[in-house]
Design a protein around this motif. Structure first.
Motif: not given
Ligand code: HAM
Length: 423
Positions: A87-93
């Motif tokens: 979820a965090s990586i998608c947010r950062a993406y």
């Protein structure tokens, strides 16, 4: 008054230096293998807005319902310690518009995750994951590449006897019909189930399938499976992934009963388990989450990834890490002047890359030599009164039990040469 000692909280662990060396080995291998596949490291924060996890992992999941470390910060904002990294990586993406980068964007992240689970063997409240995610392609070749990379990594660690299971969870076109059939079946069987389970069946019947309750297992084992409901696209996707895996020599088993504990998945899901881990047998889980980036406010972007549980991996690896490289030099100093000299000498040697330790707290020559011996250092440098007066350093080769005087000015070069010669 003596005060009681404070110990760590339940479900977390300290990693002491000997064990930390094994973590390094694993992390180094991950970095090596992932680099071959074009992955770059991303480090995302340990905490995020609670909404991020609720929206992505799913309100109905065990993780969001029961296991999150959530608190209001001093500004009144609801914050959650990350229970996973996707979820965090998608947010950062989305936040950094990484979708503007060319090709498939490949990211990995290594670090601690937090879930308030009941601690037991293989289950912690702070555990670590090695997570990899690939964004921007629906191609089943990407699914297969992600899985091949995972298996390469596990192979590079020398792990054997692992099983890789793969399934397709359907897409938004075919999954509703499956969910309906599953709900109808579960309603018929729900007589013996508690109110919580019955509620879950109504809200999200697929969630029921990953119930760990022993009492639910029999009902689950007879439940309809997704393979009877796949549309052509899902069937073809899985067939293509499997074809690529075979071409890459990756062994796998298809399991139409495989489901995952997070709601964002669609199409491919997979898990790696080991018979040697007991009840918590999953070393790694992953899958496709093609709607997630869009759900988090980004452009429609397919994605797929996995996360490996670091502690479980290390448990499987067993054995010892390679011992730490021994010290090169140990400095023994007698008297105040020599101790001051030792400080400068140690600094000089360390700057040259020589692994150096020194005796702290003074003591007799005999006592200090004992410490030097125990340190395992290859050479001992003696700064006694006599050596100080002569402007030399006693250089003792611990392997040969030989000692000679070397001029203070030449000691660093002389030591470096001997270390090189003794390689
Ligand atoms: P997950 O299946 O929830 O997936 O976790 C992945 C792995 O983390 C598990 O297979 C297990 O090895 C380890 N793990 C999970 N909980 C614990 C715990 N309490 N103690 C020790 N180890 C644990 C995910 O987290 C997804 N984000 C994976 C993913 C990435 N899917 C797509 N991309």
């Amino acid at each position: 008054m003596a005060r009681g000692k404070i110990t760590s909280v339940r479900g977390v662990r300290d990693i002491l230096p000997e064990e930390a060396r094994r973590w390094w080995e694993v992390e180094r291998t991950a970095r090596d293998v992932f680099a071959r596949y074009g992955y770059g490291e991303i480090r995302v924060p340990l905490f995020e807005r609670t909404d991020l996890f609720a929206r992505s992992i799913g309100e109905e999941t065990e993780i969001v319902n029961k296991e999150m470390y959530t608190f209001d910060d001093k500004g009144g904002e609801s914050i959650t310690l990350r229970p996973e990294a996707t979820a965090s990586i998608c947010r950062a993406y989305v936040q950094h518009a990484l979708y503007n980068r060319p090709g498939v964007v490949k990211l990995f992240c290594i670090g601690p995750m937090f879930r308030y689970e009941r601690p037991q063997a293989g289950r912690l409240r702070q555990f670590h994951q090695i997570d990899a995610e690939a964004f921007g392609s629906e191609d089943p070749a990407v699914d297969a590449e992600v899985i091949a990379m995972l298996m390469d990594f596990l192979g590079a660690l020398g792990l054997e006897g692992l099983s890789l299971e793969i399934n397709n969870l359907g897409d938004p076109q075919c999954r509703p019909a499956y969910a309906e059939a599953l709900r109808a079946y579960l309603r018929r069987e729900a007589g013996g189930l508690g109110p919580e389970a019955r509620e879950r069946i109504e809200r999200n019947p697929l969630r029921f399938l990953d119930s760990k309750e022993p009492a639910h297992q029999e009902v689950i084992s007879r439940a309809p499976t997704i393979d009877g409901f796949w549309n052509a696209a899902c069937r073809d996707h899985l067939a293509a992934v499997c074809g690529h895996l075979e071409r890459a020599g990756v062994r796998y088993a298809r399991n139409p009963r495989l489901v995952r504990g997070l709601d964002y998945y669609r199409l491919t899901v997979f898990e790696v388990t080991s018979g040697r881990l007991g009840a918590q047998n999953a070393v790694c889980g992953g899958g496709r989450y093609d709607g997630l980036v869009e759900d988090l406010g980004g452009p429609a972007t397919p994605g797929i990834g996995f996360a490996i549980g670091m502690e479980r991996l290390l448990q499987l690896m067993g054995g010892e890490a390679a011992p730490e490289a021994p010290l090169d030099a140990f400095i023994v100093a007698l008297g105040e002047k020599a101790e001051a000299e030792a400080f400068g000498l140690a600094a000089e040697l360390r700057r040259m890359g020589v692994r150096t330790e020194r005796s702290f707290g003074g003591g007799s020559l005999k006592g200090q030599m004992r410490r030097a011996d125990r340190s395992g250092a290859r050479f001992v440098l003696v700064l006694g009164e006599e050596e100080m007066a002569k402007g030399v350093v006693g250089l003792r080769d611990m392997r040969e039990s030989r000692q000679e005087d070397v001029a203070r000015g030449g000691i660093a070069a002389s030591l470096a040469k001997r270390l090189k010669d003794s390689l």
